[in-house]
Design a protein around this motif. Structure first.
Motif, short mmCIF file in Angstrom:
data_model
loop_
_atom_site.label_atom_id
_atom_site.label_comp_id
_atom_site.label_asym_id
_atom_site.label_seq_id
_atom_site.Cartn_x
_atom_site.Cartn_y
_atom_site.Cartn_z
N ASP A 127 -5.74 -0.54 -4.67
CA ASP A 127 -5.20 -1.08 -3.42
C ASP A 127 -6.22 -2.02 -2.77
O ASP A 127 -7.13 -1.58 -2.09
CB ASP A 127 -4.83 0.06 -2.46
CG ASP A 127 -4.04 -0.45 -1.26
OD1 ASP A 127 -3.75 -1.67 -1.21
OD2 ASP A 127 -3.71 0.36 -0.38
N GLU A 128 -6.04 -3.29 -3.00
CA GLU A 128 -6.95 -4.31 -2.47
C GLU A 128 -8.42 -3.94 -2.66
O GLU A 128 -9.17 -3.83 -1.69
CB GLU A 128 -6.66 -4.56 -0.98
CG GLU A 128 -5.24 -5.03 -0.74
CD GLU A 128 -5.08 -5.69 0.62
OE1 GLU A 128 -6.04 -6.33 1.08
OE2 GLU A 128 -3.99 -5.56 1.21
N SER A 137 0.84 -1.21 0.00
CA SER A 137 0.00 0.00 0.00
C SER A 137 0.86 1.25 0.00
O SER A 137 0.60 2.20 -0.74
CB SER A 137 -0.90 0.04 1.24
OG SER A 137 -1.77 -1.05 1.24
MG MG Z 1 -2.20 -2.51 2.26
#
Ligand code: MG
Ligand code: ATP
Lengths: 256, 289
Positions: free
Chosen positions: A177-178, A51
């Motif tokens: 991000d995810e 991240s």
């Molecule tokens: Mg992360």
């Protein structure tokens, strides 16, 4: 620190990127080049810095040192440098970001969310922004929800609106991000489907995800990160079936 | 409204639900009536006790023009509170932005303002503005700055509004600050990611959400201010308290007329609370369409 324009070959070029949180050295000398239309998937265990790396690319996190070039906008930072606001703004204009928690603006309808950047940042008239916003909502299959507030949307729908919001700014690279980690399992598919479609259309994408099946199908390249460094990268087939580094192997054995 | 007035539903679950709902409503209104009855008894008992102590409710009817005059002060009270709370909200917004700013000057000024105002009594602030400032004004005028000096000499109403605004602005600064800080960080990040500037994010993303959170507290401040505005009577502003005091002195009917004044404030509070809860309900559904 300087900003200049480089050749058009690579969309993202990162060189010797470092990030410290206090004494914690979170990103350790990361270098990476992403070609136009390439889909790069980042994998790695929790806390490995995935991240942080994505967030450094659009300066949601300020890198401690290194050079970042996105779509010709080059920003070089020595330790202790503060980037000029204009350079950061330029970088943010060529990157779109999708967050794990969607982060839609709850006081705005789906359409208002999507056109917010067009109106306030790109200074488009509302009449000009609305058709663009509707086009991107249609692209993620949610045109019929355009006048609905986020509270009335499912998690999967929220994330699709968030994707439309990022796309509407027409960035050169999309950062995910995810994007499916906060979703109920039955809602993951619809979001991945939108991302696959984007990949097919040639959108340049950097994706942090735990969806290995998606990575296998869609990624042009998979990068395994550990402890703030890139351990190994290659085509998904190679990484998933015969990784060269024992650390990659160990990680994959644990999660597959 | 009971289940009988609606067309009889064929679904047994639904009709049971409607029956339970009707019963619940019925019980709630009964309870409301009971509590209301207790209030009525309390008020009657108090009135009775007061008449036993040679307090004359009849005076209020005999001299109804005095009562009406005090009621007339209601408008001044409402006006002063409304204007002051609006100015206070503006001050509070600026103050909160200052406290949250990275700029040491903005931070210093707003912190100083909040500390000084919250650390001193409202009555002293009123005296300083109404009686203290003219002293400076006269000095300035003596020094030849006629126009500038005049700015420091304020009439009673202006002084009252200024004091209440400054005072409540300081308390509301903290309310606004808490409201701004309560917006999740992800909202800032999402807006930054699409390239919005700090100021644009504040104006278009954070403030609209924060205001919803702040509204109940601002409502409470407004209600509190209606009562604190009684303090401006010391300057002879013709609001409820001043008029009650003046008339009471003439006829030596203190208990009678101050009770009238108290009743007016009470009424004002009840009405304001009613509107406040309606506003809150409306705000609560504003995101839903
Ligand atoms: Mg992360
Ligand atoms: N704002 C911050 N302040 C201090 N430390 C931080 C901050 N953000 C992240 N870290 C630390 O930096 C390291 C990398 O975090 P990061 O969130 O980038 O990992 P990640 O690979 O995305 O993990 P996950 O899979 O859990 O999301 C972690 O040790 C984390 O605790």
């Amino acid at each position: 620190m300087s900003a200049e324009t480089t050749g058009p070959e690579a969309i993202v070029q990162v060189a010797h990127l470092h990030k410290w949180f206090g004494l914690l050295h979170v990103l350790r000398d990361i270098s990476l080049t992403v070609q136009p239309r390439e889909v790069v998937v980042l994998i790695g265990r929790s806390g490995s810095g995935k991240s942080t790396f994505l967030r450094c690319l659009n300066f949601l996190e300020q890198p401690s040192a290194g050079t970042i070039t996105v779509a010709g906008n080059r920003l070089h930072l020595e330790p202790g440098d503060r980037p000029a606001r204009a350079h950061v703004a330029a970088l943010r204009l060529c990157t779109g970001m999708v967050f794990q928690e969607f982060n839609l603006f709850p006081h705005m309808t789906a359409l208002e969310n999507v056109i917010e950047g067009l109106v306030t940042v790109k200074k488009l008239a509302k009449t000009a922004a609305v058709p663009i916003g509707e086009r991107y909502l249609a692209k993620v299959g949610l045109l019929d929800k355009k006048d609905v507030h986020p509270i009335r949307l499912s998690g999967g729908q929220k994330q699709r609106v968030a994707i439309a919001r990022a796309l509407a700014m027409e960035p050169q690279v999309m950062l995910f991000d995810e994007p499916t980690s906060a979703l109920d399992p039955e809602l993951i598919g619809e979001v991945l489907e939108v991302m696959k479609q984007l990949a097919r259309e040639g959108t340049t994408m950097l994706v942090v995800t735990h969806e290995m099946q998606f990575a296998r199908e869609v990624a042009d390249r998979v990068i395994y990160m550990e402890a703030g460094a890139i351990v190994e990268q290659g085509e998904p087939d190679v990484i998933f079936t015969r990784p060269a580094d024992p650390r990659t192997r160990q990680f994959l054995e644990r999660i597959i | 409204m009971t289940a009988e007035t609606a067309p009889a539903p064929s679904d047994p679950d639904l009709s049971m639900g409607l029956r339970l709902q009707a019963r619940q409503r019925h019980e709630r209104s009964l309870e409301f009536l009971r509590v209301g009855a207790v209030w009525l008894v309390l008020i009657l008992a108090l009135t009775l006790a007061l008449t036993q102590l040679r307090i004359e409710p009849g005076y209020l009817i005999r001299r109804s023009e005095v009562v009406l005059k005090i009621v007339g002060g209601l408008w001044t009270t409402i006006l002063v509170s409304l204007v002051s709370v609006s100015i206070a909200a503006g001050l509070a917004l600026v103050g909160a932005l200052g406290r949250l700013s990275a700029n040491p000057i903005a931070q210093g000024i707003s912190g100083f303002y909040v500390s000084v105002i919250r650390g001193t009594p409202l009555l002293i602030q009123i005296y300083i503005i109404y009686l203290g400032l003219p002293q400076i004004g006269l000095q300035l005028q003596a020094a030849g700055f006629r126009q500038l000096g005049q700015l420091f000499i304020l009439d009673a109403i202006t002084s009252g509004v200024l004091a209440l605004s400054l005072n409540y602005g300081a308390y509301m600064t903290e309310i606004f600050r808490a409201g701004l800080q309560s917006i999740p960080h992800g909202q800032w990040e999402a807006a930054e990611a699409i390239g919005m500037t700090r100021w644009q994010i504040l104006r278009r993303i954070i403030l609209p959400q924060a205001i919803r959170i702040i509204i109940p507290d601002v409502g409470n401040q407004f209600i509190a201010m209606q009562k604190d505005s009684a303090l401006v009577s010391v300057m002879g502003v013709w609001e409820i308290t001043y008029l009650a005091n003046r008339s009471a002195r003439l006829d030596s009917k203190y208990m009678e007329l101050f009770l009238v004044a108290a009743g007016l404030y009470w009424l004002l509070t009840i009405v304001s609370t009613f509107f406040q809860s309606r506003l809150e309900k409306r705000m609560a559904t504003a995101y839903e369409r």
